[in-house]
Design a protein around this motif. Structure first.
Motif, PDB file in Angstrom:
ATOM      1  N   LEU A 200       0.826  -1.210   0.000  1.00 27.20           N
ATOM      2  CA  LEU A 200       0.000   0.000   0.000  1.00 27.20           C
ATOM      3  C   LEU A 200       0.861   1.261   0.000  1.00 27.20           C
ATOM      4  O   LEU A 200       0.520   2.261  -0.649  1.00 27.20           O
ATOM      5  N   THR A 201       1.995   1.208   0.712  1.00 26.13           N
ATOM      6  CA  THR A 201       2.897   2.361   0.741  1.00 26.13           C
ATOM      7  C   THR A 201       3.472   2.634  -0.639  1.00 26.13           C
ATOM      8  O   THR A 201       3.570   3.798  -1.078  1.00 26.13           O
ATOM      9  N   LEU A 202       3.866   1.571  -1.349  1.00 25.73           N
ATOM     10  CA  LEU A 202       4.396   1.722  -2.699  1.00 25.73           C
ATOM     11  C   LEU A 202       3.339   2.245  -3.673  1.00 25.73           C
ATOM     12  O   LEU A 202       3.664   2.863  -4.687  1.00 25.73           O
ATOM     13  N   GLU A 203       2.085   2.000  -3.346  1.00 26.37           N
ATOM     14  CA  GLU A 203       0.996   2.501  -4.179  1.00 26.37           C
ATOM     15  C   GLU A 203       0.619   3.941  -3.833  1.00 26.37           C
ATOM     16  O   GLU A 203      -0.298   4.506  -4.427  1.00 26.37           O
ATOM     17  N   GLY A 204       1.349   4.521  -2.880  1.00 22.86           N
ATOM     18  CA  GLY A 204       1.128   5.924  -2.545  1.00 22.86           C
ATOM     19  C   GLY A 204       0.339   6.173  -1.280  1.00 22.86           C
ATOM     20  O   GLY A 204       0.068   7.324  -0.926  1.00 22.86           O
ATOM     21  N   ILE A 205      -0.022   5.089  -0.566  1.00 24.27           N
ATOM     22  CA  ILE A 205      -0.774   5.238   0.683  1.00 24.27           C
ATOM     23  C   ILE A 205       0.150   4.829   1.829  1.00 24.27           C
ATOM     24  O   ILE A 205       0.249   3.653   2.166  1.00 24.27           O
ATOM     25  N   ASN A 206       0.842   5.783   2.398  1.00 31.11           N
ATOM     26  CA  ASN A 206       1.849   5.497   3.422  1.00 31.11           C
ATOM     27  C   ASN A 206       1.228   4.828   4.648  1.00 31.11           C
ATOM     28  O   ASN A 206       0.292   5.342   5.258  1.00 31.11           O
ATOM     29  N   GLN A 207       1.801   3.667   5.021  1.00 34.85           N
ATOM     30  CA  GLN A 207       1.292   2.910   6.164  1.00 34.85           C
ATOM     31  C   GLN A 207       2.274   2.893   7.340  1.00 34.85           C
ATOM     32  O   GLN A 207       1.956   2.348   8.395  1.00 34.85           O
ATOM     33  N   PHE A 208       3.455   3.493   7.142  1.00 36.11           N
ATOM     34  CA  PHE A 208       4.468   3.430   8.185  1.00 36.11           C
ATOM     35  C   PHE A 208       4.335   4.555   9.202  1.00 36.11           C
ATOM     36  O   PHE A 208       5.159   4.688  10.096  1.00 36.11           O
ATOM     37  N   GLY A 209       3.292   5.331   9.068  1.00 34.37           N
ATOM     38  CA  GLY A 209       2.992   6.314  10.086  1.00 34.37           C
ATOM     39  C   GLY A 209       2.101   5.749  11.178  1.00 34.37           C
ATOM     40  O   GLY A 209       1.847   6.405  12.191  1.00 34.37           O
ATOM     41  N   TYR A 210       1.640   4.515  10.974  1.00 32.68           N
ATOM     42  CA  TYR A 210       0.780   3.853  11.943  1.00 32.68           C
ATOM     43  C   TYR A 210       1.618   3.002  12.895  1.00 32.68           C
ATOM     44  O   TYR A 210       2.529   2.277  12.477  1.00 32.68           O
ATOM     45  N   ALA A 211       1.290   3.065  14.182  1.00 32.45           N
ATOM     46  CA  ALA A 211       2.005   2.256  15.174  1.00 32.45           C
ATOM     47  C   ALA A 211       1.774   0.766  14.939  1.00 32.45           C
ATOM     48  O   ALA A 211       2.637  -0.061  15.250  1.00 32.45           O
ATOM     49  N   GLN A 212       0.635   0.422  14.350  1.00 28.31           N
ATOM     50  CA  GLN A 212       0.321  -0.985  14.119  1.00 28.31           C
ATOM     51  C   GLN A 212       1.340  -1.646  13.186  1.00 28.31           C
ATOM     52  O   GLN A 212       1.684  -2.818  13.352  1.00 28.31           O
ATOM     53  N   THR A 213       1.809  -0.882  12.185  1.00 27.65           N
ATOM     54  CA  THR A 213       2.793  -1.432  11.255  1.00 27.65           C
ATOM     55  C   THR A 213       4.068  -1.830  11.986  1.00 27.65           C
ATOM     56  O   THR A 213       4.621  -2.915  11.761  1.00 27.65           O
ATOM     57  N   TRP A 214       4.534  -0.971  12.863  1.00 23.02           N
ATOM     58  CA  TRP A 214       5.754  -1.257  13.621  1.00 23.02           C
ATOM     59  C   TRP A 214       5.535  -2.375  14.632  1.00 23.02           C
ATOM     60  O   TRP A 214       6.468  -3.123  14.946  1.00 23.02           O
ATOM     61  N   PHE A 215       4.325  -2.487  15.122  1.00 22.70           N
ATOM     62  CA  PHE A 215       4.019  -3.599  16.032  1.00 22.70           C
ATOM     63  C   PHE A 215       4.136  -4.924  15.299  1.00 22.70           C
ATOM     64  O   PHE A 215       4.771  -5.875  15.790  1.00 22.70           O
ATOM     65  N   PHE A 216       3.542  -5.011  14.102  1.00 22.07           N
ATOM     66  CA  PHE A 216       3.629  -6.233  13.314  1.00 22.07           C
ATOM     67  C   PHE A 216       5.086  -6.546  12.967  1.00 22.07           C
ATOM     68  O   PHE A 216       5.503  -7.708  12.972  1.00 22.07           O
ATOM     69  N   LEU A 217       5.871  -5.507  12.689  1.00 25.18           N
ATOM     70  CA  LEU A 217       7.287  -5.708  12.360  1.00 25.18           C
ATOM     71  C   LEU A 217       8.050  -6.267  13.563  1.00 25.18           C
ATOM     72  O   LEU A 217       8.859  -7.197  13.416  1.00 25.18           O
ATOM     73  N   SER A 218       7.781  -5.743  14.739  1.00 27.96           N
ATOM     74  CA  SER A 218       8.440  -6.233  15.957  1.00 27.96           C
ATOM     75  C   SER A 218       8.084  -7.687  16.233  1.00 27.96           C
ATOM     76  O   SER A 218       8.954  -8.501  16.585  1.00 27.96           O
ATOM     77  N   VAL A 219       6.806  -8.016  16.072  1.00 28.81           N
ATOM     78  CA  VAL A 219       6.368  -9.399  16.285  1.00 28.81           C
ATOM     79  C   VAL A 219       7.066 -10.335  15.306  1.00 28.81           C
ATOM     80  O   VAL A 219       7.531 -11.419  15.679  1.00 28.81           O
ATOM     81  N   ALA A 220       7.172  -9.910  14.049  1.00 30.67           N
ATOM     82  CA  ALA A 220       7.809 -10.742  13.031  1.00 30.67           C
ATOM     83  C   ALA A 220       9.275 -10.995  13.369  1.00 30.67           C
ATOM     84  O   ALA A 220       9.767 -12.129  13.240  1.00 30.67           O
ATOM     85  N   VAL A 221       9.994  -9.962  13.812  1.00 26.27           N
ATOM     86  CA  VAL A 221      11.410 -10.113  14.149  1.00 26.27           C
ATOM     87  C   VAL A 221      11.591 -11.092  15.307  1.00 26.27           C
ATOM     88  O   VAL A 221      12.441 -11.984  15.260  1.00 26.27           O
ATOM     89  N   ILE A 222      10.782 -10.941  16.351  1.00 29.42           N
ATOM     90  CA  ILE A 222      10.873 -11.838  17.507  1.00 29.42           C
ATOM     91  C   ILE A 222      10.579 -13.282  17.099  1.00 29.42           C
ATOM     92  O   ILE A 222      11.293 -14.220  17.494  1.00 29.42           O
TER      93      ILE A 222
END
Length: 331
Positions: A200-222
């Motif tokens: 969605l970000t590449l399509e022009g709708i930035n999603q990395f301003g949402y805390a949820q995105t970083w939460f999912f990223l943290s869960v994935a790394v762990i």
């Protein structure tokens, strides 16, 4: 006529299987060399981090996992995850030539069964509707059914880590594989959420301003780190000809269940399509098991594997390598 998202996901999943199937042979050789030079990974050693072959396998695996990651962006888990069986075929064929492991006629039948089952799944796989924002993904992850699934999963993982691993980790094959499979299912849904955010970000709708995105990223790394650790322990402790089919069945089943609960992959499908997918999945699982149980086993020395029903099978130690599914550590 454009290429459908499912087709993109299919191509990427097949490329992923090629790279991952190759990577595990390199990793296995690296683990063997490291074990000869220091403490085995199965008993807590990390000397494999100094082994170039292990890193070559890791780099190849990363390439495969990147392709797999993108595949989950375009296609549902019910399509991408079972195709991990193709990586087992790749590793079996390479092992036949590189590790001198004989692939018997029944093993060839197992390969064919995996291919046939994968084709059935591809034909009947559902077309997935991509959420319009990461907040929508968060809403899916926050629904009661999925929260119950996550709570149950984490509770079982903690019990396996804190109670069963110290007592039975070196003798019961289901301890390491249980942790890998349960965490692997959470890895897949987290990675899929991140992939949707990137798309969605590449399509022009930035999603990395949402805390949820970083939460999912943290869960994935762990989850990935946990999987990688216990994957190395399983590889180094038990015979991979036994580990591989069990791990593939557990990981693939749990991943499909987790994805079905969170993303409702089967919503809108008729009974015929769902039945065909289940039959294809069973065919893949059967082919995977046939492929491994019919592989020629060199005579092993020592070691004991205790199964969940109390039976003991002696004489199974690290002998040769074939692919662990679908999964390493993403699938």
């Amino acid at each position: 006529m454009g290429v459908s998202d499912n087709t993109r996901g299919l191509i990427l999943a097949m490329l992923s299987s090629l790279f991952i199937g190759t990577s595990f042979i390199l990793k296995k050789k690296g683990l063997r060399r490291a074990a000869a030079a220091g403490t085995r990974a199965g008993v807590g050693g990390y000397t494999y981090l100094l082994e170039p072959l292990w890193w070559a396998g890791m780099i190849t695996m990363i390439g495969g996992e990147v392709a797999n990651f993108v595949a989950y962006i375009y296609a549902p888990a019910v399509l991408v995850t079972p195709l991990g069986a193709l990586s087992i075929i790749v590793s079996a064929v390479l092992a036949h030539f590189m590790l001198k492991e004989r692939l018997r006629r029944m093993g060839i039948l197992g390969c064919v069964s995996c291919i046939v089952g994968s084709v059935v799944i591809v034909i009947h796989a559902p077309q997935e509707q991509t959420p319009s924002s990461v907040r929508e993904v968060w809403d899916l992850a926050s629904q009661p059914a999925f929260l119950i699934y996550v709570t149950t999963t984490l509770s079982i993982v903690l019990v396996l880590m804190l109670h069963f691993e110290p007592l039975y980790g070196q003798t019961n094959i289901l301890v390491y594989l249980g942790i890998c499979s349960l965490m692997g299912a959470l890895t897949v849904v987290s990675i899929k959420a991140i992939g949707i955010a990137i798309k969605l970000t590449l399509e022009g709708i930035n999603q990395f301003g949402y805390a949820q995105t970083w939460f999912f990223l943290s869960v994935a790394v762990i989850c990935v780190i946990t999987q990688l650790n216990y994957l190395n322990k399983a590889l180094d402790t038990f015979n991979t000809a036994i580990v591989s089919p069990i791990y593939y069945v557990m990981f693939t089943t749990l991943t499909i269940v987790a994805s079905a609960i969170m993303f409702k992959d089967y919503s809108g499908q008729n009974v015929s399509s769902i039945t065909s997918e289940i039959c294809g999945f069973i065919t893949v699982l059967s082919g995977t098991i046939i492929l491994h149980v019919t592989r020629e086993e060199p005579s092993a020395a020592t070691g004991t594997i205790t199964w969940y029903d109390g039976d003991t099978q002696k004489g199974l130690e690290e002998a040769h390598f074939v692919m662990l599914n679908n999964s390493d550590f993403f699938n």
